[in-house]
Design a protein around this motif. Structure first.
Motif, mmCIF file in Angstrom:
data_model
loop_
_atom_site.group_PDB
_atom_site.id
_atom_site.type_symbol
_atom_site.label_atom_id
_atom_site.label_comp_id
_atom_site.label_asym_id
_atom_site.label_seq_id
_atom_site.Cartn_x
_atom_site.Cartn_y
_atom_site.Cartn_z
ATOM 1 N N ALA A 80 1.017 -1.109 0.122
ATOM 2 C CA ALA A 80 -0.003 0.100 -0.035
ATOM 3 C C ALA A 80 0.623 1.222 -0.058
ATOM 4 O O ALA A 80 0.584 2.333 -0.786
ATOM 5 C CB ALA A 80 -0.979 -0.029 1.248
ATOM 6 N N GLY A 81 2.066 1.191 0.875
ATOM 7 C CA GLY A 81 2.784 2.453 1.091
ATOM 8 C C GLY A 81 3.527 2.675 -0.521
ATOM 9 O O GLY A 81 3.560 3.912 -1.081
ATOM 10 N N ASN A 82 3.833 1.342 -1.245
ATOM 11 C CA ASN A 82 4.526 1.677 -2.290
ATOM 12 C C ASN A 82 3.602 2.097 -3.696
ATOM 13 O O ASN A 82 3.981 2.883 -4.272
ATOM 14 C CB ASN A 82 4.819 0.087 -3.001
ATOM 15 N N VAL A 83 2.162 1.608 -3.526
ATOM 16 C CA VAL A 83 1.286 2.364 -4.608
ATOM 17 C C VAL A 83 0.999 3.705 -4.369
ATOM 18 O O VAL A 83 1.020 4.436 -5.353
ATOM 19 C CB VAL A 83 -0.009 1.381 -4.260
ATOM 20 N N TRP A 84 0.827 4.063 -3.059
ATOM 21 C CA TRP A 84 0.753 5.362 -2.678
ATOM 22 C C TRP A 84 1.632 6.423 -3.175
ATOM 23 O O TRP A 84 1.697 7.423 -3.772
ATOM 24 C CB TRP A 84 0.358 5.630 -1.250
ATOM 25 N N ASP A 85 3.176 5.996 -2.947
ATOM 26 C CA ASP A 85 4.025 6.662 -3.437
ATOM 27 C C ASP A 85 4.201 6.746 -4.912
ATOM 28 O O ASP A 85 4.506 7.714 -5.683
ATOM 29 C CB ASP A 85 5.568 6.114 -2.848
ATOM 30 N N PHE A 86 3.761 5.564 -5.553
ATOM 31 C CA PHE A 86 3.860 5.527 -7.001
ATOM 32 C C PHE A 86 3.038 6.506 -7.546
ATOM 33 O O PHE A 86 3.171 7.367 -8.650
ATOM 34 C CB PHE A 86 3.677 4.195 -7.638
ATOM 35 N N GLU A 87 1.761 6.426 -7.010
ATOM 36 C CA GLU A 87 0.471 7.415 -7.283
ATOM 37 C C GLU A 87 0.845 9.031 -7.490
ATOM 38 O O GLU A 87 0.840 9.712 -8.298
ATOM 39 C CB GLU A 87 -0.520 7.381 -6.809
ATOM 40 N N ARG A 88 1.820 9.004 -6.309
ATOM 41 C CA ARG A 88 2.153 10.413 -6.101
ATOM 42 C C ARG A 88 3.205 10.940 -7.237
ATOM 43 O O ARG A 88 3.373 12.056 -7.791
ATOM 44 C CB ARG A 88 2.817 10.725 -4.749
ATOM 45 N N SER A 89 4.448 10.104 -7.484
ATOM 46 C CA SER A 89 5.265 10.231 -8.311
ATOM 47 C C SER A 89 4.876 10.413 -9.748
ATOM 48 O O SER A 89 5.321 11.027 -10.513
ATOM 49 C CB SER A 89 6.452 9.180 -8.278
ATOM 50 N N ALA A 90 3.806 9.445 -9.913
ATOM 51 C CA ALA A 90 2.980 9.493 -11.350
ATOM 52 C C ALA A 90 2.101 10.883 -11.472
ATOM 53 O O ALA A 90 1.651 11.044 -12.558
ATOM 54 C CB ALA A 90 2.216 8.211 -11.606
ATOM 55 N N HIS A 91 2.045 11.855 -10.301
ATOM 56 C CA HIS A 91 1.147 12.559 -10.629
ATOM 57 C C HIS A 91 -0.271 12.552 -10.812
ATOM 58 O O HIS A 91 -1.041 13.195 -11.383
ATOM 59 C CB HIS A 91 1.509 13.584 -11.833
ATOM 60 N N LEU A 92 -0.694 11.201 -10.176
ATOM 61 C CA LEU A 92 -2.155 10.811 -10.378
ATOM 62 C C LEU A 92 -2.878 11.906 -9.308
ATOM 63 O O LEU A 92 -2.417 12.312 -8.381
ATOM 64 C CB LEU A 92 -2.516 9.542 -10.038
ATOM 65 N N PRO A 93 -4.216 12.253 -9.520
ATOM 66 C CA PRO A 93 -4.870 13.022 -8.702
ATOM 67 C C PRO A 93 -5.135 12.359 -7.441
ATOM 68 O O PRO A 93 -5.339 10.934 -7.078
ATOM 69 C CB PRO A 93 -6.451 13.288 -9.261
ATOM 70 N N GLY A 94 -5.037 13.033 -6.208
ATOM 71 C CA GLY A 94 -5.244 12.453 -4.919
ATOM 72 C C GLY A 94 -6.598 12.261 -4.573
ATOM 73 O O GLY A 94 -7.610 12.542 -5.008
ATOM 74 N N GLU A 95 -6.736 10.926 -4.092
ATOM 75 C CA GLU A 95 -8.111 10.119 -3.644
ATOM 76 C C GLU A 95 -8.704 11.095 -2.778
ATOM 77 O O GLU A 95 -10.152 11.171 -2.735
ATOM 78 C CB GLU A 95 -7.673 8.863 -3.133
ATOM 79 N N GLY A 96 -8.046 11.944 -1.869
ATOM 80 C CA GLY A 96 -8.541 12.890 -0.861
ATOM 81 C C GLY A 96 -9.247 13.974 -1.625
ATOM 82 O O GLY A 96 -10.493 14.417 -1.052
ATOM 83 N N ALA A 97 -9.195 14.265 -2.754
ATOM 84 C CA ALA A 97 -9.854 15.242 -3.423
ATOM 85 C C ALA A 97 -11.219 14.676 -3.724
ATOM 86 O O ALA A 97 -12.398 15.464 -3.630
ATOM 87 C CB ALA A 97 -9.567 15.599 -4.817
ATOM 88 N N VAL A 98 -11.516 13.505 -3.914
ATOM 89 C CA VAL A 98 -13.001 12.964 -4.232
ATOM 90 C C VAL A 98 -13.489 13.009 -2.697
ATOM 91 O O VAL A 98 -14.732 13.141 -2.606
ATOM 92 C CB VAL A 98 -12.705 11.712 -4.808
ATOM 93 N N GLN A 99 -12.984 12.510 -1.783
ATOM 94 C CA GLN A 99 -13.480 12.381 -0.453
ATOM 95 C C GLN A 99 -13.922 13.540 0.162
ATOM 96 O O GLN A 99 -14.765 13.463 0.891
ATOM 97 C CB GLN A 99 -12.406 11.480 0.381
ATOM 98 N N SER A 100 -13.317 14.500 -0.107
ATOM 99 C CA SER A 100 -13.634 15.927 0.464
ATOM 100 C C SER A 100 -14.927 16.314 -0.007
ATOM 101 O O SER A 100 -15.587 17.171 0.720
ATOM 102 C CB SER A 100 -12.258 16.851 0.092
ATOM 103 N N LEU A 101 -15.456 15.977 -1.276
ATOM 104 C CA LEU A 101 -16.768 16.270 -1.757
ATOM 105 C C LEU A 101 -17.560 15.799 -0.979
ATOM 106 O O LEU A 101 -18.854 16.383 -0.631
ATOM 107 C CB LEU A 101 -16.718 16.044 -3.372
ATOM 108 N N LEU A 102 -17.247 14.471 -0.731
ATOM 109 C CA LEU A 102 -18.338 13.529 0.221
ATOM 110 C C LEU A 102 -18.594 14.089 1.678
ATOM 111 O O LEU A 102 -19.553 13.889 2.110
ATOM 112 C CB LEU A 102 -17.955 11.940 0.307
ATOM 113 N N LEU A 103 -17.491 14.639 1.936
ATOM 114 C CA LEU A 103 -17.659 14.996 3.746
ATOM 115 C C LEU A 103 -18.240 16.232 3.546
ATOM 116 O O LEU A 103 -18.472 16.774 4.840
ATOM 117 C CB LEU A 103 -16.107 15.089 4.121
#
Length: 293
Positions: free
Chosen positions: A53-76
């Motif tokens: 999970a840590g490796n996937v999270w780091d890979f997404e950030r290095s690949a500049h994928l949008p953060g999952e938190g941006a979607v969750q913040s809309l729901l919150l």
């Protein structure tokens, strides 16, 4: 006008393509049971799942994928949206896929066989990846800073202690079969129908994607991987188009306008010459007698 663009799939289902019901019930039930048991077989790799999970999270950030938190913040921003998203995640996945298969079996038997094969291949590949690459979802990874919306707001299908959850394997996030099955449902219905509104079925995988990311049950990468697996399944198991109505090649040529018109036309000049010949013969004796006088 309504039937001008219709195909045989839009009229009556081809009952000869419909497989035996009892056999299909056993196959579909076996598919769902294998899905559940396969996820359970992937348990017991907690440390590896968190490390991945840590490796996937780091890979997404290095690949500049949008953060999952941006979607969750809309729901919150709205508790009702959170409840709807959690409910959608919990109760739509299996029933929607099952209803999809039942409708295809009854109305589009040939498309049913193709869709069932795609789903079986996709599920088998996903379960193999679950075993090879256990992955903790982002809601369980502290580095993400995401909220476990199911546990906090409800409803949820997972136990409060992931390592001892006997109902489901919470370390099988990669790939997301929630998204993969939703895409297959949309594609299958678009291919099997001819309504101008059929493209609206794409809303199902779109909403599913926002739900699985917004509830922190999956990473973006989980959906990308399952899409790649689905593309491979489509390439390996194409839909065979065997339309019995369009298989007769001679019909279009014999029914076309030039064929019947071209047959009688050569006969008309032949008949004209036949009548013209007798008229020319009596002229020759008079011509010859005139010459003798």
């Amino acid at each position: 006008m309504r039937y001008a663009g219709s195909e045989p799939a839009d009229r009556e289902p081809d009952s000869s393509a419909r497989p035996p019901l009892v056999r299909e019930l056993l196959l579909v039930v076996g598919l769902f049971v294998t899905y559940k048991l396969g996820r359970q077989a992937a348990t017991g790799h907690v440390e590896e799942a968190y490390r991945n999970a840590g490796n996937v999270w780091d890979f997404e950030r290095s690949a500049h994928l949008p953060g999952e938190g941006a979607v969750q913040s809309l729901l919150l921003h709205n508790e009702t949206l959170i409840h709807l998203a959690n409910t959608y995640y919990a109760i739509v996945h299996f029933p929607a896929t099952l209803l999809f298969l039942v409708w295809l079996y009854w109305r589009r038997p040939r498309h049913y066989v193709w869709s069932r094969r795609i789903l079986a291949a996709l599920t088998g590949a996903a379960l193999a990846l679950h075993l090879l690459f256990p992955l903790a979802p982002p809601r369980l990874l502290a580095a993400t800073g995401l909220v476990d919306t199911g546990q906090v707001y409800g409803p949820t299908v997972y136990g409060a202690t992931p390592a001892t959850d006997s109902m489901a394997n919470q370390f099988a996030a990669m790939p997301s079969l929630h998204f993969g099955w939703a895409v297959m449902v949309a594609v299958g219905l678009i291919v099997a129908t001819r309504s101008r509104w059929r493209w609206l079925w794409l809303l199902h995988p779109l909403v599913t994607l926002l739900v699985i990311v917004g509830t922190a049950n999956h990473y973006w990468l989980d959906s990308i991987v399952v899409s790649a697996l689905l593309a491979l399944a489509f390439a390996a198991l194409p839909l065979r188009r065997t339309e019995p109505v369009r298989a007769h090649v001679p019909w279009p040529s014999s029914a076309s306008a030039p064929a019947p018109v071209a047959v009688p036309r050569p006969a008309e000049p032949v008949a004209a010459t036949a009548y013209a010949a007798p008229r020319a013969r009596p002229a020759s004796p008079y011509a010859s007698s005139g010459a003798r006088q």
